[in-house]
Design a protein around this motif. Structure first.
Motif, short mmCIF file in Angstrom:
data_model
loop_
_atom_site.label_atom_id
_atom_site.label_comp_id
_atom_site.label_asym_id
_atom_site.label_seq_id
_atom_site.Cartn_x
_atom_site.Cartn_y
_atom_site.Cartn_z
N THR A 95 -48.70 -104.88 -22.71
CA THR A 95 -48.66 -103.98 -21.56
C THR A 95 -49.73 -102.91 -21.72
OG1 THR A 95 -47.19 -102.54 -20.29
CG2 THR A 95 -46.89 -102.55 -22.67
N GLN A 96 -49.69 -101.89 -20.89
CA GLN A 96 -50.63 -100.77 -20.98
C GLN A 96 -49.85 -99.46 -21.05
OE1 GLN A 96 -53.20 -101.45 -17.41
NE2 GLN A 96 -54.87 -101.42 -18.87
N TYR A 99 -53.01 -96.42 -21.86
CA TYR A 99 -54.20 -96.36 -21.01
C TYR A 99 -53.94 -97.12 -19.70
CZ TYR A 99 -56.77 -94.64 -25.07
OH TYR A 99 -57.20 -93.89 -26.15
N PRO A 100 -53.06 -96.61 -18.84
CA PRO A 100 -52.82 -97.28 -17.55
C PRO A 100 -54.09 -97.32 -16.71
CG PRO A 100 -51.90 -95.08 -17.51
CD PRO A 100 -52.33 -95.32 -18.93
N ILE A 101 -54.25 -98.37 -15.94
CA ILE A 101 -55.49 -98.52 -15.17
C ILE A 101 -55.55 -97.54 -14.00
CG2 ILE A 101 -54.61 -100.35 -13.65
CD1 ILE A 101 -57.48 -101.61 -13.95
N SER A 103 -53.73 -93.79 -12.27
CA SER A 103 -52.82 -92.66 -12.48
C SER A 103 -52.99 -91.61 -11.38
CB SER A 103 -53.06 -92.01 -13.85
OG SER A 103 -54.40 -91.57 -13.97
N ARG A 119 -48.24 -93.69 -12.13
CA ARG A 119 -49.14 -94.61 -12.82
C ARG A 119 -48.93 -96.03 -12.33
NH1 ARG A 119 -48.18 -94.64 -18.86
NH2 ARG A 119 -48.63 -96.86 -18.88
N HIS A 121 -49.78 -99.96 -14.19
CA HIS A 121 -50.38 -100.62 -15.35
C HIS A 121 -50.13 -102.12 -15.31
CE1 HIS A 121 -46.28 -99.43 -16.82
NE2 HIS A 121 -46.28 -100.69 -17.26
N GLU A 123 -49.37 -105.82 -17.04
CA GLU A 123 -48.61 -106.38 -18.16
C GLU A 123 -48.25 -107.82 -17.85
OE1 GLU A 123 -45.42 -103.57 -18.42
OE2 GLU A 123 -44.19 -104.60 -16.93
#
Length: 476
Positions: A95-96, A99-101, A103, A119, A121, A123
């Motif tokens: 998953t992230q 560092y979510p893509i 936000s 956020r 993310h 996964e």
């Protein structure tokens, strides 16, 4: 609100992406095929199998982040979420966490309100677990299917807020071709977090998470039920203990699923088998530049075309129908014809056939366009189109071929039309005398007689021209 009690709602959405392959493997991304047919060594976490990132997933995540007005993180990093459960073949989920893509975004609701989106993310999904005759069965087709998790802030305060938020989110996901958004197939899964407190309290009340809700309608029911339940507990000093709940559709109430004392410790750490990726500005910009129109843009375009609100709502709630309508309208450029034949008549046809929009092929859409072009050229009229339309869709047959078979081809021969019209004019001399004062009425009368004589097959444009010449010659 009950007695100054104030509900607070946040929603976590898991969205399955409509990519061809899985998040970290080349296996087909489809969990509805025969069980355990779309799997490989990466999906099953066999020793030595290394994951690689699906580029299409990253593109779709960038587009979603942009649509949600988010900051986009060009550094792609993945983490391991460690826990053991039988539907997780690796013993961890990629998953992230850190560092979510995307936000700090938002979705606009009515009356200038916003729901902040904390956020999003990327996964991977887990395997599908089923219990059959007391045995637990696992289908690994779903293991590794790409997901985007969308986490809202607790900015909603009613079932109506939640449904509006989810409706707008689903429209974005579907219209941008990120997901099919079908809750019944598990493509969209929502977990509702809800608490009730006294208005003005600085702290939220005891939070309950409601899982496994399979429709927007049931989400609304679950929220209303839970607000009422928690409010009654607060007013009667009944203790509330944080828990995860599920919605019982048969009994129309929430039920205890498991206790939830604290945030679970998943021992997150960086995924060592996937190198971090630094996206170029060009890659991010191009992903955004090539995305579909946003739903709000499409909505405004329809408003500008003076499409009524009921039709707009119908199109915004049904992306396949919008696609068909848009294909037709973008070609023939006639809004009324497009609405009549690509929405109203098409849905009536499908209802009579007990069929769905998914059965309509591009070939059939092109045949509808061809038929509407003939209407625009006045080679067929609405009554004839009613005859042609179902045959065209049933048999995938060219409208001109149908017209020929049904004897509906128009008479365009000026000599023949002149002979027919001359007889009609000669048989009705009193009408001819009125031409100078009531020319339009006289023309309509004679043309009506012609249409009756030819069973509607005379070409009205050519016939009108021939008729005017006949009248002018007779009045000289």
């Amino acid at each position: 609100m009950i007695n100054n009690l104030f509900p607070t709602i946040g929603i976590e959405v898991h969205c399955a992406l409509n990519t061809k392959s899985k998040m970290f493997s080349s296996s087909k991304s489809c969990h509805t095929d025969e069980p355990n047919t779309n799997i490989n060594q990466i999906d099953l976490a066999l020793p030595g199998a290394l994951p690689s990132v699906n580029k299409e997933v990253v593109v779709k995540a960038i587009r979603l982040a942009n649509a949600l007005n988010m900051s986009i993180n060009p550094l792609i990093r993945f983490d391991r979420k460690n826990y053991f459960y039988q539907d997780l073949p690796k013993g961890f989920q990629i998953t992230q966490q850190f560092y979510p893509i995307g936000s700090n975004g938002y979705i606009e609701l009515s009356n200038n309100r916003k729901v902040r989106v904390n956020r999003i993310h990327m996964e991977e999904d887990t395997a599908k677990e089923m219990t059959v005759n007391g045995h637990i069965l696992l289908d690994y087709n779903r293991a590794g299917i790409p997901l985007i998790e969308i986490v809202s802030e607790p900015d909603m305060h009613s079932a109506e807020d939640a449904i509006e938020y989810l409706t707008k989110l689903k429209q974005i996901l579907v219209f941008l071709n990120i997901s099919d958004g079908k809750m019944e197939n598990g493509s969209l899964r929502a977990d509702v977090n809800l608490s009730v407190s006294f208005k003005g309290d600085k702290k939220y009340g005891t939070r309950f998470e409601i899982k496994n809700i399979n429709s927007f309608n049931n989400i609304a029911k679950a929220i209303k039920y839970e607000i009422d339940r928690q409010s009654k507990c607060i007013l009667t000093d009944t203790p509330l203990k944080q828990a995860t709940l599920k919605w019982n559709d048969l009994e129309q109430k929430t039920e205890f699923m498991r206790s939830k004392e604290d945030v679970a410790d998943y021992h997150y750490f960086h995924e060592p088998n996937i190198f971090q990726i630094q996206l170029s500005k060009e890659f991010v910009d191009n992903s955004i530049k090539t995305m579909n129109k946003l739903p709000k843009v499409i909505y405004q375009e329809l408003k500008d075309l003076n499409v009524n609100e009921k039709i707009i709502d119908q199109l915004m709630d049904n992306f396949p129908l919008y696609q068909i309508f848009n294909s037709v309208y973008s070609t023939i450029k006639d809004i009324n014809l497009s609405i009549t034949w690509a929405i109203v008549e098409l849905l009536n046809y499908l209802k009579n056939k007990n069929s769905s929009l998914e059965t309509i092929t591009n070939q059939q859409i092109q045949l509808i366009i061809k038929m509407l072009t003939l209407i625009q050229r006045e080679e067929i009229n609405g009554k004839q189109a009613k005859v042609i339309y179902p045959i065209l869709l049933d048999q995938n047959k060219d409208p001109l071929e149908i017209m020929k078979e049904k004897g509906l081809l128009q008479i365009k021969d000026e000599k023949l039309l002149s002979e027919l019209l001359s007889k009609i004019v000669d048989a009705n001399p009193d009408m001819l005398k009125q031409y100078a004062d009531r020319g339009e009425r006289v023309l309509k009368f004679y043309l009506g007689m012609l249409m009756k004589e030819t069973h509607g097959q005379a070409n009205p444009v050519i016939a009108n021209k021939v008729l005017i010449n006949i009248i002018n010659n007779k009045l000289k």
